[in-house]
Design a protein around this motif. Structure first.
Motif, PDB file in Angstrom:
ATOM      1  N   THR A  49       0.896  -1.212   0.080  1.00 52.82           N
ATOM      2  CA  THR A  49       0.132   0.048  -0.016  1.00 52.82           C
ATOM      3  C   THR A  49       0.892   1.131   0.117  1.00 52.82           C
ATOM      4  N   ALA A  50       0.324   2.228  -0.243  1.00 53.64           N
ATOM      5  CA  ALA A  50       1.125   3.652  -0.252  1.00 53.64           C
ATOM      6  C   ALA A  50       1.623   3.940   1.405  1.00 53.64           C
ATOM      7  N   SER A  51       0.692   3.717   2.114  1.00 51.50           N
ATOM      8  CA  SER A  51       1.165   3.952   3.495  1.00 51.50           C
ATOM      9  C   SER A  51       2.286   3.061   3.950  1.00 51.50           C
ATOM     10  N   ALA A  52       2.509   1.774   3.316  1.00 53.34           N
ATOM     11  CA  ALA A  52       3.621   1.083   3.749  1.00 53.34           C
ATOM     12  C   ALA A  52       4.900   1.541   2.765  1.00 53.34           C
ATOM     13  N   VAL A  53       4.772   2.152   2.029  1.00 56.83           N
ATOM     14  CA  VAL A  53       5.858   2.699   1.181  1.00 56.83           C
ATOM     15  C   VAL A  53       6.455   3.670   1.867  1.00 56.83           C
ATOM     16  N   SER A  54       5.449   4.657   2.362  1.00 54.87           N
ATOM     17  CA  SER A  54       5.870   5.644   3.230  1.00 54.87           C
ATOM     18  C   SER A  54       6.542   5.503   4.561  1.00 54.87           C
ATOM     19  N   GLN A  55       6.131   4.360   4.950  1.00 52.99           N
ATOM     20  CA  GLN A  55       6.717   3.860   6.353  1.00 52.99           C
ATOM     21  C   GLN A  55       8.217   3.454   5.950  1.00 52.99           C
ATOM     22  N   ARG A  56       8.260   2.838   4.785  1.00 48.78           N
ATOM     23  CA  ARG A  56       9.730   2.176   4.641  1.00 48.78           C
ATOM     24  C   ARG A  56      10.520   3.500   4.308  1.00 48.78           C
ATOM     25  N   VAL A  57      10.348   4.301   3.686  1.00 46.56           N
ATOM     26  CA  VAL A  57      11.175   5.573   3.199  1.00 46.56           C
ATOM     27  C   VAL A  57      11.270   6.260   4.518  1.00 46.56           C
ATOM     28  N   GLN A  58      10.276   6.592   5.329  1.00 48.19           N
ATOM     29  CA  GLN A  58      10.565   7.307   6.583  1.00 48.19           C
ATOM     30  C   GLN A  58      11.599   6.698   7.513  1.00 48.19           C
ATOM     31  N   ALA A  59      11.662   5.246   7.374  1.00 41.40           N
ATOM     32  CA  ALA A  59      12.514   4.493   8.424  1.00 41.40           C
ATOM     33  C   ALA A  59      14.186   4.401   7.610  1.00 41.40           C
ATOM     34  N   TYR A  78       9.521  11.161  -7.462  1.00 42.31           N
ATOM     35  CA  TYR A  78      10.706  11.453  -6.455  1.00 42.31           C
ATOM     36  C   TYR A  78      10.479  12.393  -5.754  1.00 42.31           C
ATOM     37  N   LEU A  79       9.734  13.870  -6.084  1.00 40.89           N
ATOM     38  CA  LEU A  79       9.675  14.856  -5.000  1.00 40.89           C
ATOM     39  C   LEU A  79       8.456  14.498  -4.323  1.00 40.89           C
ATOM     40  N   GLU A  80       7.629  13.552  -4.696  1.00 40.63           N
ATOM     41  CA  GLU A  80       6.428  13.209  -3.889  1.00 40.63           C
ATOM     42  C   GLU A  80       7.127  12.437  -2.689  1.00 40.63           C
ATOM     43  N   LEU A  81       7.960  11.633  -2.939  1.00 40.53           N
ATOM     44  CA  LEU A  81       8.658  10.996  -2.039  1.00 40.53           C
ATOM     45  C   LEU A  81       9.431  11.940  -0.940  1.00 40.53           C
ATOM     46  N   VAL A  82      10.164  12.826  -1.576  1.00 38.57           N
ATOM     47  CA  VAL A  82      10.709  13.984  -0.766  1.00 38.57           C
ATOM     48  C   VAL A  82       9.725  14.659  -0.057  1.00 38.57           C
ATOM     49  N   GLU A  83       8.604  15.021  -0.298  1.00 37.36           N
ATOM     50  CA  GLU A  83       7.607  15.732   0.205  1.00 37.36           C
ATOM     51  C   GLU A  83       7.120  14.960   1.448  1.00 37.36           C
ATOM     52  N   GLY A  84       7.056  13.711   1.321  1.00 37.70           N
ATOM     53  CA  GLY A  84       6.724  12.771   2.494  1.00 37.70           C
ATOM     54  C   GLY A  84       7.493  12.887   3.433  1.00 37.70           C
ATOM     55  N   VAL A  85       8.669  13.174   3.335  1.00 33.76           N
ATOM     56  CA  VAL A  85       9.739  13.023   4.611  1.00 33.76           C
ATOM     57  C   VAL A  85      10.175  14.387   4.815  1.00 33.76           C
ATOM     58  N   ARG A  86      10.011  15.462   4.128  1.00 37.53           N
ATOM     59  CA  ARG A  86      10.527  16.708   4.353  1.00 37.53           C
ATOM     60  C   ARG A  86      10.139  17.308   5.742  1.00 37.53           C
ATOM     61  N   GLU A  87       8.920  17.360   6.252  1.00 32.58           N
ATOM     62  CA  GLU A  87       8.666  17.853   7.367  1.00 32.58           C
ATOM     63  C   GLU A  87       8.429  17.099   8.511  1.00 32.58           C
ATOM     64  N   ALA A  88       9.402  15.914   8.651  1.00 33.24           N
ATOM     65  CA  ALA A  88       9.511  15.054   9.449  1.00 33.24           C
ATOM     66  C   ALA A  88      10.266  15.425  10.661  1.00 33.24           C
ATOM     67  N   GLY A  89      11.143  16.760  10.382  1.00 31.59           N
ATOM     68  CA  GLY A  89      11.749  17.415  11.500  1.00 31.59           C
ATOM     69  C   GLY A  89      13.285  16.988  11.375  1.00 31.59           C
ATOM     70  N   ARG A  90      13.558  16.150  10.287  1.00 32.29           N
ATOM     71  CA  ARG A  90      15.106  15.800   9.849  1.00 32.29           C
ATOM     72  C   ARG A  90      15.341  16.412   8.528  1.00 32.29           C
ATOM     73  N   ARG A  91      16.527  17.076   8.603  1.00 31.53           N
ATOM     74  CA  ARG A  91      16.912  17.896   7.363  1.00 31.53           C
ATOM     75  C   ARG A  91      17.247  16.679   6.120  1.00 31.53           C
ATOM     76  N   VAL A  92      16.825  17.275   4.972  1.00 32.91           N
ATOM     77  CA  VAL A  92      16.926  16.326   3.673  1.00 32.91           C
ATOM     78  C   VAL A  92      17.605  16.969   2.789  1.00 32.91           C
ATOM     79  N   VAL A  93      18.471  16.099   2.292  1.00 31.21           N
ATOM     80  CA  VAL A  93      19.487  16.468   1.094  1.00 31.21           C
ATOM     81  C   VAL A  93      19.092  15.647  -0.200  1.00 31.21           C
ATOM     82  N   LEU A  94      19.163  16.456  -1.249  1.00 24.61           N
ATOM     83  CA  LEU A  94      18.834  15.858  -2.505  1.00 24.61           C
ATOM     84  C   LEU A  94      20.078  15.534  -3.257  1.00 24.61           C
ATOM     85  N   ALA A  95      20.372  14.243  -3.804  1.00 23.80           N
ATOM     86  CA  ALA A  95      21.454  13.815  -4.449  1.00 23.80           C
ATOM     87  C   ALA A  95      21.049  13.558  -5.696  1.00 23.80           C
TER      88      ALA A  95
END
Length: 516
Positions: A49-59, A78-95
Motif C-alpha cells: 500500500t502507499a502507506s507501507a511505502v511511506s513507512q519504509r521511506v521514513q525508516a 521522486y519529489l512526492e517521496l521527498v515531500e513525504g519526509v521533508r516535514e519529519a523534522g530531519r534535514r533532507v538532502v537531494l543527491a
C-alpha cells in the motif's frame, strides 16, 4: 495471454528495438550491468500500500530512487517521496545524478539566489529547449523553494569502467552528505540501473564503512520485469507498489511503453530536425494502427501507405489536410478551429491523422479511428439526423478511447464522480457539459427513452463535449470488459465493422451489456 496484453507487449518490443537501433556502441560492461539490474527486478514478493511505502521511506537514512530521465512523472514521483519526509523534522538532502559534481558551486549559487536560472542552464551545458531542461528545473526549483541542499553526484567517464567510476564518484559524494553532523536523510535520484543494490548502494556502503550503519532503501520505478509479471496476473491497475525479493520497492506509475515513448520523444526533440520528428510520428502511428487493426480483425496494410500523419510542428497543417480532401469553406473553418484548439483528430475524407502533440494517447486514439475508417469506409461520415449523429459520435469516441487503452492501459477518463465535481465547480459550457453527462448516465440504463430527450442536438461545443465524454466512458468500460475476458475478440471485430445504421440502439445495447 490476454489479447490486450499481447498487443501492449508487442508494442513494447517494437519500441525497444527502435530504441536499441538509436543507441549504438553498448559495451559488454554495460550489458552485464543491465543484466544484473534485470535479474534483480524480474520478480516481486508482495503488493504494498502507499502507506507501507511511506513507512519504509521514513525508516531509511539513504533512499535510492530509480529515474527514467525523459519521463517527467519519474521526477515528480521522486519529489512526492521527498515531500513525504521533508516535514519529519530531519534535514533532507537531494543527491541528483542530473547534476555533475563539478557544477556544485553554480548550483549552490543558484539556490542562494546569486545566479539566475538562465545562467545556471548555460553552466550545466543544457540547451534552451524545454524538453531537455524541464525535469532538472523542476527539481532545482523545488529545492530552492524549500531551502534544501542539493548535491551533484555525476561525473564524466568513458570506456569499459565508466559505470563503475561514476558509481564510485557518486558514492563518495553521497557518503559525505550522510556523514554530516546533523545526520540528514539523503534522497538519491539516479538512473534506474544504478540503484540495483549491487551497484551504487554497495559502493555507498563501502564508502561509509561497516561501522556507520546507515539504513538504505532502493525504490525502483516501473521496472519492466515486475510490470509484465503484474500485467499477466491482471494486477497492473491495482498495484501502486510492490516489494521485491531482496526487500527493494518498485513503484508502478507508468507502463514501460509510456517510458519508452518519452525517450523516443526526447530523441526526436533533441535532434532538432522537424522532418525527422514528423516521420517518426507517422511511423509510430502506422505501427499502432497495424497492431490495433490486427486485434480488431480489420485489414489495414493496404491503406497504411496512404494515410497521412500531420503534426502540430507542420507549418502548413491545414493546407496538407485540404490537399487530400474536398472541403467547403465552412468545413475548413471548423478544421482551423480544431487545430487552434490543440486537439488531435482523424479526418476520414482526407485519410489524415492530425496529432496536436506527440502524445502516445493521442496517436493511439487516432490510429484506432483510422482502423475504424478502414473497416467501414464512407459510412464513418454518413449523413444522419441529429440524435443518430450524437450516438454515432459517442461510439466513434468509444472505439478511439478503447484503442488508446490498448496501447496505454493506465490511461484514465473522467468518471461520473469527477463529472459531479466539475458540475459543482465549473461555469458556462463546461458546467452544462457536466450536467448533460450526469443526467444522461443516470437515465441511460433504466429509462433510455428519457435519456434520449436529454441530448444537445445542435452540433456545437456542447454537442461535441457531451458525446466525447460519454464515448470515453463507454470506451473505458469496453476496454475493462475486454481486458477481463467478458468481451471477446469476435465481438470487438463486429463492433469495429458495424456501419452504425442504428447508432442509438447500438449505443444502448453496449451500455446495458457493459453495465452488468
Amino acid at each position: 495471454m490476454r489479447a490486450s496484453l499481447a498487443l501492449h507487449l508487442a508494442l513494447f518490443r517494437r519500441q525497444k528495438a527502435q530504441i536499441a537501433r538509436a543507441i549504438e556502441g553498448q559495451s559488454s560492461a554495460f550489458r552485464a550491468y543491465e543484466a544484473r539490474y534485470r535479474r534483480r527486478t524480474s520478480e516481486y514478493r508482495r503488493v504494498l500500500t502507499a502507506s507501507a511505502v511511506s513507512q519504509r521511506v521514513q525508516a531509511a537514512d539513504v533512499v535510492y530512487v530509480g529515474d527514467y530521465h525523459t519521463l517527467p512523472l519519474a521526477q515528480e514521483t521522486y519529489l512526492e517521496l521527498v515531500e513525504g519526509v521533508r516535514e519529519a523534522g530531519r534535514r533532507v538532502v537531494l543527491a541528483l545524478e542530473c547534476v555533475e559534481g563539478r557544477h556544485q558551486a553554480a548550483v549552490e549559487a543558484y539556490l542562494a539566489g546569486r545566479l539566475a536560472e538562465r545562467a545556471l542552464l548555460a553552466r550545466l551545458g543544457h540547451g534552451t529547449s524545454q524538453g531537455s531542461w524541464s525535469g532538472l528545473r523542476t527539481l532545482l526549483s523545488y529545492a530552492k523553494r524549500h531551502r534544501l541542499e542539493v548535491v551533484g553526484i555525476d561525473r564524466r567517464a568513458q570506456g569499459e569502467r565508466s559505470l563503475e567510476l561514476r558509481d564510485a564518484y557518486a558514492a563518495e559524494r553521497i557518503a559525505r552528505a550522510v556523514r554530516a553532523e546533523d545526520t540528514p536523510r539523503v534522497m538519491v535520484l539516479v538512473g534506474q540501473y544504478h540503484v540495483a543494490p549491487c551497484h551504487l548502494p554497495a559502493q555507498v556502503e563501502r564508502a561509509l564503512g561497516e561501522a556507520h550503519g546507515a539504513r538504505g532503501l532502493v525504490v525502483y520505478q516501473n521496472a519492466e520485469g515486475v510490470y509484465w509479471r503484474l500485467a499477466r496476473e491482471g494486477k497492473v491497475g491495482m498495484s501502486q507498489a510492490v516489494e521485491l525479493p531482496d526487500g527493494a520497492l518498485c513503484l508502478m506509475n507508468a507502463s514501460p511503453v509510456e517510458c519508452q515513448q518519452s525517450f523516443l520523444d526526447y530523441l526526436e526533440a533533441e535532434s532538432g530536425d522537424s522532418p525527422l520528428r514528423d516521420r517518426s510520428a507517422a511511423e509510430r502511428f502506422r505501427e499502432m494502427a497495424s497492431l490495433i487493426g490486427r486485434l480488431a480483425g480489420v485489414p489495414v496494410v493496404r491503406w497504411l501507405d496512404e494515410v497521412e500523419v500531420v503534426t502540430a510542428a507542420d507549418e502548413d497543417a491545414l493546407g496538407r489536410i485540404q490537399q487530400r480532401g474536398r472541403f467547403t469553406q465552412g468545413e475548413l473553418l471548423q478544421l482551423r478551429r480544431h487545430i487552434l484548439s490543440r486537439e488531435s483528430c482523424y479526418i476520414p475524407r482526407a485519410r489524415t491523422a492530425y496529432l496536436a502533440s506527440l502524445s502516445l494517447n493521442h496517436a493511439a486514439e487516432e490510429a484506432a479511428h483510422f482502423v475504424r475508417h478502414c473497416a467501414v469506409g464512407d459510412a464513418m461520415e454518413a449523413p444522419r439526423r441529429a440524435s443518430d449523429a450524437f450516438y454515432a459520435r459517442c461510439l466513434e469516441e468509444a472505439l478511439g478511447f478503447f484503442g488508446s487503452k490498448l496501447v496505454n492501459p493506465r490511461r484514465t477518463c473522467l468518471g461520473t464522480g469527477e463529472w459531479a465535481l466539475r458540475f459543482a465547480g465549473a461555469r458556462g459550457v463546461e458546467r452544462q457539459i457536466a450536467a448533460f453527462v450526469l443526467a444522461h448516465k443516470a437515465a441511460e440504463v433504466e429509462v433510455p427513452d428519457e435519456a434520449v430527450k436529454l441530448l444537445p442536438l445542435r452540433k456545437d461545443r456542447l454537442f461535441h463535449g457531451v458525446s466525447h465524454a460519454l464515448g470515453y466512458l463507454l470506451g473505458d468500460a469496453l476496454y475493462r470488459d475486454f481486458d477481463g475476458g467478458q468481451v471477446d475478440r469476435a465481438e470487438l471485430r463486429t463492433l469495429f465493422r458495424d456501419p452504425l445504421e442504428d447508432p442509438r440502439a447500438t449505443y444502448f445495447d453496449w451500455v446495458r451489456r457493459l453495465s452488468r
